[in-house]
Design a protein around this motif. Structure first.
Motif, PDB file in Angstrom:
ATOM      1  N   LYS A  23      34.759  24.753  31.629  1.00  0.00           N
ATOM      2  CA  LYS A  23      33.378  24.931  31.206  1.00  0.00           C
ATOM      3  C   LYS A  23      32.813  23.628  30.645  1.00  0.00           C
ATOM      4  O   LYS A  23      31.665  23.252  30.910  1.00  0.00           O
ATOM      5  N   SER A  78      28.109  23.095  30.536  1.00  0.00           N
ATOM      6  CA  SER A  78      28.519  24.164  31.432  1.00  0.00           C
ATOM      7  C   SER A  78      27.425  24.421  32.469  1.00  0.00           C
ATOM      8  O   SER A  78      26.248  24.138  32.246  1.00  0.00           O
ATOM      9  N   ASP A  79      27.881  24.970  33.570  1.00  0.00           N
ATOM     10  CA  ASP A  79      26.980  25.352  34.662  1.00  0.00           C
ATOM     11  C   ASP A  79      26.089  24.175  35.076  1.00  0.00           C
ATOM     12  O   ASP A  79      24.867  24.306  35.178  1.00  0.00           O
ATOM     13  N   THR A 112      30.349  22.504  36.833  1.00  0.00           N
ATOM     14  CA  THR A 112      31.106  23.181  35.781  1.00  0.00           C
ATOM     15  C   THR A 112      30.724  24.644  35.768  1.00  0.00           C
ATOM     16  O   THR A 112      29.564  24.994  35.998  1.00  0.00           O
ATOM     17  N   LYS A 171      29.837  28.471  34.454  1.00  0.00           N
ATOM     18  CA  LYS A 171      28.992  28.957  33.360  1.00  0.00           C
ATOM     19  C   LYS A 171      29.846  29.491  32.219  1.00  0.00           C
ATOM     20  O   LYS A 171      29.510  29.333  31.056  1.00  0.00           O
ATOM     21  N   ALA A 187      33.672  29.910  30.550  1.00  0.00           N
ATOM     22  CA  ALA A 187      35.035  29.405  30.530  1.00  0.00           C
ATOM     23  C   ALA A 187      35.969  30.488  31.034  1.00  0.00           C
ATOM     24  O   ALA A 187      35.606  31.668  31.102  1.00  0.00           O
TER      25      ALA A 187
END
Lengths: 857, 202
Positions: free
Chosen positions: A471, A523-524, A549, A551, A553
């Motif tokens: 993430k 993230s994302d 990455t 969204k 973890a």
């Protein structure tokens, strides 16, 4: 005679001489005890006694005595005057080993004269000897030794005593120089137990050690094996065979052995596993030895069962294992010497002799082969360790093998490069430069180094990829650049990464790494990453790599979903449990039992069909188990008193009204059911009106109202004040019969049970509120309830709350349209079903349900 | 009276019965007390077997050593000069009870021990340089002494036999040199023969 005279004279001379000398040497007194030996630490008292003659002569007595030890006067506090002639001195805790004690007197006030002197010897009694042990050296006599204990400071004699069970042996007296051991005089006799102990004795006491009892054969120390010899085997170069002669004790006891060996130049011994030599034997073959190596052996033995002592080691013997083929090829190298002949050169091949552990024998000669590119090889046999040959300037491959008696070694290979090998070094190419030192006795260890003539930036950048994407982080990995594209020494890498909209970030990574973790990522998000490798001369970017990455973890979704699902499941479970526990209550409020209209019997409601009245059998009337919410009037008055005439009348009128309500129906009979309980209420209302206005009947009109706020599409029937006589009811004797039956059934117990059973299902107070709320429906209804209340008050007084239920049901069925419509609909079916089978209940129950169950047609 | 005797005698026999009673005992227990200086070892029989094996293992070597040391004509006339013709040698019955065998063994070893003493004494005079023979004779005599101790211990501790009558061989002190040598050789031949039988019996 003459002889006699001479003898007498001589005797007298001797006598007088002796007497006179005795007079001269006669001491003035003496000390008791004469030669004391005292124990260290003990007390000791000595007494000095003066002789009368001396006392008179010197005019002294015991008071004049003073004592000295080792010429030092003893304080008078230690003296004791026993009497006129005797004085004693006492020593406490004697610590000196040897004390010279003298008794003295002071004569004439100033002359000290020694009277007598003794020597006090002090020491300790012997301690009990411990650790007594004996050893029987084979062919010698038994020797025992022990620990004598503390020093006694006195002459202490140790005596070794021994005996069989049947006879005693002579004592063994220790010698002065060896007080802790003694060798007996007799030869040891094996297989007879002997008991041995030690006595220690000195002037202060005697003490005996513990007795030990043993068989001398268990204390034997054998003579070592002798005549040890070693021989090798031509078949196996790794073995040597040992042979020896055992000591004579082997004739009657078993032996075990220790065999040790080492190479001639080694200092430490290796040992054959003892379990391999645990029994009597005369030879042993040692295996896993190195070929053509000299080994030294020694052997010792002891009693097989481990009792006794190891013998001394035998004399060493040595042997050489047989030869084996050389285990390694000799190292060799070359020297190129310039040659005067054009196109040729002189090459000297040099090698060194193999060490013995590799030669595995005597090297007889060496075999050298030379192979030029694409030509036949040429063999040469050389006895020396160097060999010179003229060869062309071409590249050659030389091999060398060593040969001994058994065979040849593997070949060592050496490339002799072509003569023109020099220069032609390219830039940006990696070269491995190896240097081998050549000493007088052979080559040294080689050293190598990589080098570039000139470095350049890499011709290709590293290709980066993701190994793992999280993430907020991503692990990048890449491969080392191939040497061909490095063009120099890779000093470091730089990783560039950016998002689509963000700035590019650069990270430097050491060249030894092939992996790097980018952290603090969003993230994302889509990231673009590329990598550059740098030499001293510059760098080169590799291809760009993109990754996104996630969204969430890993495990994050599970962490949210699982608890929610569990909570939902738990809630559902609790709800189900609650509903299950309260199912009766819920069922009542949501799905009340509704009589099935389809099972009602219309014919019974027909004026032409006399109803059957059967109040006696409750079971028959309500055999349908679903028929639980039937509201009935419980008239228990029959138990205690006769019903009021008004009541009977009202019942009568009730029947009439029932019939009259059928007139409102549209002819399918169901309408008669729709009158439900309302006629019964009306009939109760009629109880009053009947008293005043006989022959008039109040018609009921169904008030149309929806169930649970539903708006019905049918007409509402409301109470009618019509006074039109109900001729049918007057003319029908069945109704009278019904009244009679009711009268008769009131006093019957089964009927009471039936009512109670039904009432028990309505013991809830909210029904009363329903009852009160019914006032809001209409003014007409209000009037009904006024009457209803009056009847409740009349009936409930003597009959209790069970009758209250009855009225509540009536009110529900009659007045609470919006609330009870659904309930009535359900009763409709059930009630009809009951009406088919039964008589009176069939006529009653549809009244309860009819209002909501049938829509106006 | 007969009735009384018939009842009392068996009772007395029973009361006074003990191990060994009722069997002929070729020994003379003349008020002998069966006391040892210290308790006998429990492994006596095993030790006796080992001692017999030890004697048996060295008997032939002693015999050879003896007649060799005597010189001619002994080595070449063994049958005539060294035959086991010992008439008064104690008997041994290998199949008898352990007690009997031990008693007979005691007599044999006592006989042999005394005879070896005579031989040793004679050889020190007749062959003063035959040290090996002297040593061997002494060693054998020592083993026999230990064997006697063990046998006596066993007889005493297990069978309560404290005394055994023994017989000895002829005294050679008054005989001539050849007779001494011959008697010694015959005795050692007999010893070699008997000890093998005895060692086998235990």
């Amino acid at each position: 005679m003459l002889t006699l005279k001479i003898w007498i004279v001589q005797a007298l001379f001797i006598f007088f001489t002796t007497e006179s000398v005795g007079e001269l040497l006669d001491p003035c007194g003496y000390i008791k005890p004469e030669s004391p030996i005292v124990q260290l630490g003990s007390n000791f008292t000595a007494v000095c006694v003066l002789k009368e003659k001396c006392m008179d002569y010197f005019h002294v007595n015991a008071n004049y005595i003073f004592w000295k030890t080792n010429h030092v006067t003893i304080p008078k506090e230690q003296y004791t005057i026993i009497n006129k002639t005797a004085s004693s001195v006492t020593f406490t805790d004697i610590s000196l080993l040897n004390i010279q004690l003298t008794c003295n007197i002071r004569t004439f006030g100033q002359i000290d004269q020694n009277v007598y002197g003794i020597r006090i010897i002090s020491g300790l009694p012997p301690e009990k000897p411990t650790n007594l042990s004996c050893i029987v050296n084979e062919g010698k006599k038994m020797m025992c030794q022990w620990d004598p204990g503390r020093e006694t400071y006195l002459e202490t004699n140790f005596t070794l005593k021994s005996e069989w069970a049947t006879e005693k042996f002579a004592d063994c007296k220790t010698k002065r120089d060896t007080p802790t051991s003694c060798t007996v005089d007799y030869s040891p006799v094996y297989f007879v137990n002997i008991e041995v102990w030690v006595e220690a004795e000195n002037a202060l006491g005697k003490v005996t050690s513990d007795h030990i009892n043993f068989d001398p054969v268990d204390k034997v120390k054998p003579s070592p094996p002798h005549n040890l010899s070693v021989s090798n085997s031509e078949e196996l170069s790794s073995i040597l065979k040992l042979t020896w002669i055992n000591s004579s004790i082997q004739g009657f006891i078993g032996l075990k052995y220790n065999i040790q060996y080492r190479t001639r130049d080694a200092s430490t011994w290796s040992q054959i596993p003892p379990e391999d030599t645990a029994s009597t034997r005369y030879s042993f073959t040692v295996q896993d030895l190195k070929p053509f190596t000299e080994y030294v052996f020694r052997i010792r033995c002891m009693k097989e069962d481990g009792k006794g002592f190891w013998s001394d080691w035998s004399e060493e013997a040595s042997g050489i294992t047989y030869e084996d083929r050389p285990s390694k090829a000799p190292s060799f190298w070359y020297k190129i010497e310039p040659s005067h002949t054009h196109g040729y050169r002189s090459v000297q091949l040099i090698w060194k002799t193999l060490p013995p552990f590799e030669a595995n024998g005597k090297i007889l000669d060496y075999e050298v082969t030379l192979t030029r590119w694409k030509s036949r090889l040429q063999n040469y046999t050389v006895n020396d360790t160097k060999w010179t040959v003229n060869i062309t300037n071409d590249r050659y491959i030389a091999t060398l093998t060593a040969r001994n008696l058994v065979g040849k070694s593997n070949a060592a290979v050496l490339t002799i490069p072509a003569y023109d090998f020099q220069g032609n070094l390219a830039e940006s190419k990696c070269y491995l430069i190896t240097v081998t030192p050549v000493y007088a006795d052979g080559p040294g260890s080689t050293e190598s180094i990589k080098a570039y003539l000139k470095q350049a930036p890499p011709s290709k950048g590293p290709t980066v990829r993701t190994k793992k994407v999280g993430k907020n982080e991503a692990v990048l990995e890449w491969d080392q650049l191939p040497v061909d594209v490095q063009n120099g020494f890779i000093r470091n890498y730089t990783i560039f990464y950016r998002t689509i909209i963000g700035n590019e970030t650069a990270v430097n990574v050491d060249s030894s790494h092939t992996e790097y973790t980018l952290s603090s990522l969003t993230s994302d998000t889509l990231y673009m990453v590329r990598m550059a490798a740098y030499t001293d001369e510059g760098g080169k970017d590799g291809p760009e790599f993109t990754f996104t990455t996630p969204k969430f973890a890993q495990g994050e979704i599970e962490a949210i979903v699982v608890p929610v699902c569990l909570a939902f499941l738990l809630t559902t479970l609790l709800g189900v449990l609650f509903c299950f526990n309260k199912r009766d209550l819920i069922k009542k409020h949501i799905w009340p039992n509704v009589p099935d209209p389809s099972k009602s019997h219309i014919a019974q409601w027909s004026p032409h069909t006399p109803p059957r009245h059967n109040f006696n059998s409750k079971d028959q009337m309500y055999s349908d188990g679903n028929f639980t919410d039937v509201s009935v009037v419980e008239i228990e008055a029959a138990n205690d008193k006769k019903p009021f005439p008004e009541d009977l009348k009202s019942l009568d009128l009730f029947k009439k009204e029932k019939i009259s309500t059928e007139g409102h129906s549209s002819g399918i009979g169901g309408s008669s059911c729709m009158s439900s309980s309302r006629p019964s209420i009306s009939s109760s209302d009629e109880n009053e009106s009947a008293q005043n206005t006989s022959g008039t009947v109040q018609y009921s009109t169904v008030v149309h109202s929806g169930y649970r706020h539903q708006v019905p599409s049918v007409q509402v029937f409301s109470r009618s004040e019509s006074t039109q006589p109900l001729l049918d009811s007057e003319e029908r004797p069945e109704d009278l019969q019904l009244v009679d039956n009711i009268d008769s059934s009131v006093g019957n117990l089964p009927r009471q049970q039936y009512f109670k059973q039904n009432c028990s299902q309505h013991e809830t107070s909210p029904d009363i509120s329903h009852f009160e709320r019914s006032k809001q429906v209409s003014s007409v209804n209000e009037e009904d309830f006024v009457r209803l209340k009056q009847q409740i008050s009349d009936i409930s007084q003597p009959y209790g709350s069970g009758q209250m239920k009855m009225f509540q049901e009536i009110s529900v069925a009659d007045a609470f349209g919006p609330r009870t419509e659904g309930q009535v609909e359900r009763f409709e079916t059930v009630g009809m079903e009951a009406a088919i089978d039964e008589g009176m209940p069939k006529s009653y129950l549809p009244q309860t349900v009819r209002r909501g169950g049938y829509m106006p047609q | 009276m007969k009735v009384l005797a018939a009842g009392v005698v068996p009772l007395l026999l029973v009361l006074h019965w003990k191990h060994g009673a009722g069997s002929p005992l070729p020994i003379t227990p003349v008020n002998a007390t069966c006391a040892t200086r210290h308790p006998c070892h429990s492994n006596l029989m095993n030790q006796i077997r080992n001692q017999l094996a030890q004697l048996n293992g060295s008997a032939n070597a002693l015999f050879i050593l003896y007649y060799t040391a005597q010189g001619e004509p002994f080595p070449n006339n063994l049958d005539k000069l060294c035959g086991p013709n010992v008439t008064d040698f104690p008997p041994f019955h290998a199949n008898s009870t352990e007690k009997t065998r031990l008693v007979e063994l005691y007599r044999i070893i006592a006989y042999l021990g005394a005879s070896l003493g005579n031989i040793t004494r004679d050889q020190k005079v007749l062959n003063p340089n035959a040290l090996s023979l002297h040593s061997k004779l002494n060693a054998t005599a020592d083993i026999m002494r230990g064997l006697l101790s063990n046998v006596l211990c066993r007889l005493c501790s297990k069978y309560h036999v404290a005394h055994v009558d023994v017989a000895y061989g002829p005294d050679t002190s008054g005989k001539d040199v050849f007779q001494k040598k011959k008697l010694g050789c015959q005795l050692l031949g007999k010893y070699k023969q008997v000890i093998a039988v005895v060692a086998q019996a235990f």
